[in-house]
Design a protein around this motif. Structure first.
Motif, PDB file in Angstrom:
ATOM      1  N   SER A 177       1.267   7.260 -11.897  1.00 19.88           N
ATOM      2  CA  SER A 177      -0.037   6.748 -12.312  1.00 19.88           C
ATOM      3  C   SER A 177       0.110   5.626 -13.329  1.00 19.88           C
ATOM      4  N   GLY A 178      -0.583   4.526 -13.085  1.00 23.28           N
ATOM      5  CA  GLY A 178      -0.593   3.392 -14.001  1.00 23.28           C
ATOM      6  C   GLY A 178       0.436   2.327 -13.712  1.00 23.28           C
ATOM      7  N   GLU A 179       1.432   2.621 -12.902  1.00 19.30           N
ATOM      8  CA  GLU A 179       2.496   1.639 -12.672  1.00 19.30           C
ATOM      9  C   GLU A 179       2.011   0.461 -11.840  1.00 19.30           C
ATOM     10  N   ALA A 180       1.066   0.684 -10.937  1.00 20.09           N
ATOM     11  CA  ALA A 180       0.598  -0.396 -10.062  1.00 20.09           C
ATOM     12  C   ALA A 180      -0.145  -1.475 -10.834  1.00 20.09           C
ATOM     13  N   THR A 181      -0.746  -1.121 -11.958  1.00 20.52           N
ATOM     14  CA  THR A 181      -1.518  -2.091 -12.738  1.00 20.52           C
ATOM     15  C   THR A 181      -0.739  -2.627 -13.939  1.00 20.52           C
ATOM     16  N   ALA A 182       0.521  -2.226 -14.048  1.00 21.76           N
ATOM     17  CA  ALA A 182       1.335  -2.700 -15.171  1.00 21.76           C
ATOM     18  C   ALA A 182       1.752  -4.148 -14.946  1.00 21.76           C
ATOM     19  N   LEU A 183       2.042  -4.839 -16.017  1.00 21.64           N
ATOM     20  CA  LEU A 183       2.513  -6.220 -15.962  1.00 21.64           C
ATOM     21  C   LEU A 183       3.929  -6.292 -16.529  1.00 21.64           C
ATOM     22  N   PRO A 184       4.827  -6.966 -15.818  1.00 22.44           N
ATOM     23  CA  PRO A 184       4.645  -7.584 -14.495  1.00 22.44           C
ATOM     24  C   PRO A 184       4.543  -6.515 -13.405  1.00 22.44           C
ATOM     25  N   PRO A 185       3.834  -6.813 -12.312  1.00 22.19           N
ATOM     26  CA  PRO A 185       3.659  -5.804 -11.259  1.00 22.19           C
ATOM     27  C   PRO A 185       4.975  -5.482 -10.563  1.00 22.19           C
ATOM     28  N   ALA A 186       5.132  -4.222 -10.213  1.00 19.39           N
ATOM     29  CA  ALA A 186       6.358  -3.777  -9.539  1.00 19.39           C
ATOM     30  C   ALA A 186       6.133  -3.722  -8.034  1.00 19.39           C
ATOM     31  N   MET A 215       0.828  -1.208   0.000  1.00 20.22           N
ATOM     32  CA  MET A 215       0.000   0.000   0.000  1.00 20.22           C
ATOM     33  C   MET A 215       0.865   1.261   0.000  1.00 20.22           C
ATOM     34  N   LEU A 216       1.848   1.299   0.894  1.00 13.16           N
ATOM     35  CA  LEU A 216       2.723   2.467   0.976  1.00 13.16           C
ATOM     36  C   LEU A 216       3.540   2.620  -0.297  1.00 13.16           C
ATOM     37  N   SER A 217       4.063   1.501  -0.786  1.00 14.60           N
ATOM     38  CA  SER A 217       4.876   1.549  -1.998  1.00 14.60           C
ATOM     39  C   SER A 217       4.056   2.008  -3.199  1.00 14.60           C
ATOM     40  N   VAL A 218       2.844   1.487  -3.325  1.00 11.82           N
ATOM     41  CA  VAL A 218       1.993   1.841  -4.464  1.00 11.82           C
ATOM     42  C   VAL A 218       1.628   3.321  -4.438  1.00 11.82           C
ATOM     43  N   SER A 219       1.477   3.888  -3.249  1.00 12.28           N
ATOM     44  CA  SER A 219       1.077   5.294  -3.155  1.00 12.28           C
ATOM     45  C   SER A 219       2.130   6.238  -3.722  1.00 12.28           C
ATOM     46  N   PHE A 220       3.377   5.774  -3.821  1.00 13.70           N
ATOM     47  CA  PHE A 220       4.452   6.613  -4.369  1.00 13.70           C
ATOM     48  C   PHE A 220       4.731   6.321  -5.842  1.00 13.70           C
ATOM     49  N   MET A 221       3.987   5.395  -6.433  1.00 15.01           N
ATOM     50  CA  MET A 221       4.210   5.050  -7.834  1.00 15.01           C
ATOM     51  C   MET A 221       3.565   6.069  -8.764  1.00 15.01           C
ATOM     52  N   LEU A 271       8.358  -1.975  -5.996  1.00 14.30           N
ATOM     53  CA  LEU A 271       8.809  -0.654  -5.583  1.00 14.30           C
ATOM     54  C   LEU A 271       8.603   0.333  -6.727  1.00 14.30           C
ATOM     55  N   PRO A 272       8.361   1.595  -6.405  1.00 11.02           N
ATOM     56  CA  PRO A 272       8.152   2.591  -7.472  1.00 11.02           C
ATOM     57  C   PRO A 272       9.439   2.838  -8.253  1.00 11.02           C
ATOM     58  N   SER A 273       9.320   2.880  -9.563  1.00  6.95           N
ATOM     59  CA  SER A 273      10.491   3.145 -10.402  1.00  6.95           C
ATOM     60  C   SER A 273      10.926   4.601 -10.294  1.00  6.95           C
ATOM     61  N   ASP A 274       9.963   5.487 -10.118  1.00 13.99           N
ATOM     62  CA  ASP A 274      10.252   6.917  -9.982  1.00 13.99           C
ATOM     63  C   ASP A 274       9.334   7.484  -8.896  1.00 13.99           C
ATOM     64  N   PRO A 275       9.742   7.383  -7.626  1.00 18.13           N
ATOM     65  CA  PRO A 275       8.860   7.801  -6.521  1.00 18.13           C
ATOM     66  C   PRO A 275       8.358   9.234  -6.693  1.00 18.13           C
ATOM     67  N   THR A 276       7.086   9.418  -6.417  1.00 12.80           N
ATOM     68  CA  THR A 276       6.475  10.736  -6.581  1.00 12.80           C
ATOM     69  C   THR A 276       5.449  10.984  -5.480  1.00 12.80           C
ATOM     70  N   LEU A 277       5.256  12.244  -5.170  1.00  8.92           N
ATOM     71  CA  LEU A 277       4.252  12.651  -4.179  1.00  8.92           C
ATOM     72  C   LEU A 277       3.013  13.250  -4.841  1.00  8.92           C
ATOM     73  N   GLU A 278       2.881  13.043  -6.149  1.00  7.46           N
ATOM     74  CA  GLU A 278       1.791  13.689  -6.879  1.00  7.46           C
ATOM     75  C   GLU A 278       0.416  13.267  -6.364  1.00  7.46           C
ATOM     76  N   HIS A 279       0.285  12.040  -5.917  1.00  9.03           N
ATOM     77  CA  HIS A 279      -1.024  11.570  -5.453  1.00  9.03           C
ATOM     78  C   HIS A 279      -1.399  12.217  -4.121  1.00  9.03           C
ATOM     79  N   TYR A 280      -0.424  12.403  -3.253  1.00  8.05           N
ATOM     80  CA  TYR A 280      -0.700  13.082  -1.987  1.00  8.05           C
ATOM     81  C   TYR A 280      -1.032  14.555  -2.234  1.00  8.05           C
ATOM     82  N   ARG A 281      -0.318  15.166  -3.167  1.00  8.25           N
ATOM     83  CA  ARG A 281      -0.635  16.559  -3.505  1.00  8.25           C
ATOM     84  C   ARG A 281      -2.039  16.668  -4.084  1.00  8.25           C
TER      85      ARG A 281
END
Length: 245
Positions: free
Chosen positions: A9-18, A1-7, A20-30
């Motif tokens: 957009s779209g990375e959490a549903t990509a295949l194969p699933p990751a 949950m924490l890891s996905v929140s920093f991914m 850890l975030p490839s490029d951590p971002t705070l855009e969702h919290y903002r």
């Protein structure tokens, strides 16, 4: 949950699933605090949970002490009646409670959310069982010194009951913070909505935005985790008190 929140957009549903975030971002919290105005819902939940916890601790501690150490007519029968009420699901009383609050003009207000949680049978039971372990000689000594019952409760009983009060505070805060159904019923104004209700509304609009929803979930869990981390020693003392006393 924490890891996905920093991914992104779209990375959490990509295949194969990751993992850890490839490029951590705070855009969702903002986005939650700016575009989606979740800051107001967060503040509402914090205010209501803190108020319910404070008042509930006061009333439950008073009632628990009275049932444990004070002698009055019908004490045991009243306590047994309260315990019997525990078997009644809370949802059964929601309709009559809502109608009562409507007659009092408390619907769609903070007070309408606060009133049902101001005291709980479970809290009274918890404090009462712990207070029974306090020796009567300690209270009698305070009475001999001229202390009244309120002074004894404040200066003697509360310090001795600190572990169970911290435990009850955590339980109460968690219940009020995570409460969804009652605020959903009572509050219709968006400016008064609590965090769980606001997140549920977001789910309908942003169901495909997994990262955004995970960021909202982190905000929901974070205060409870912090609260437990701060008071875990007292919490564990309260939980284990019954097994060692």
């Amino acid at each position: 949950m924490l890891s996905v929140s920093f991914m992104p957009s779209g990375e959490a549903t990509a295949l194969p699933p990751a993992l850890l975030p490839s490029d951590p971002t705070l855009e969702h919290y903002r986005a939650l605090f700016t575009r989606l105005r979740l800051a107001r819902a967060f503040a509402n939940s914090a205010l209501l949970a803190a108020a319910v916890t404070a008042v509930s601790l006061l009333l439950n501690a008073l009632a628990g002490y009275a049932f444990a150490k004070l002698r009055f007519r019908g004490r045991d029968r009243l306590f047994r009646a309260l315990l019997a009420a525990l078997v009644v699901p809370g949802q059964v009383g929601m309709l009559p409670l809502f109608l009562m609050l409507k007659e009092m003009g408390l619907v769609n207000s903070y007070l309408g959310v606060l009133v049902p949680g101001l005291a709980s049978i479970f809290g009274i039971f918890l404090v009462r069982q712990y207070a029974l372990s306090i020796p009567d000689t300690v209270l009698d000594a305070a009475r001999v010194d001229g202390a009244g019952e309120l002074r004894i409760w404040w200066s003697v009983v509360l310090p001795l009951c600190r572990p169970i009060l911290v435990t009850l505070a955590i339980f109460t805060f968690m219940g009020a913070w995570n409460d969804f159904l009652w605020p959903l019923i009572v509050l219709s104004d968006e400016d008064l909505q609590t965090l769980p209700v606001a997140l549920a509304n977001l789910l309908g609009e942003h169901a495909q935005d997994v990262e955004l929803m995970m960021a909202g979930s982190v905000l929901t869990v974070l205060p409870v985790v912090v609260l437990f981390a701060l008071f875990q020693r007292h919490y564990l003392e309260g939980i284990t008190a019954g097994s060692v006393r």
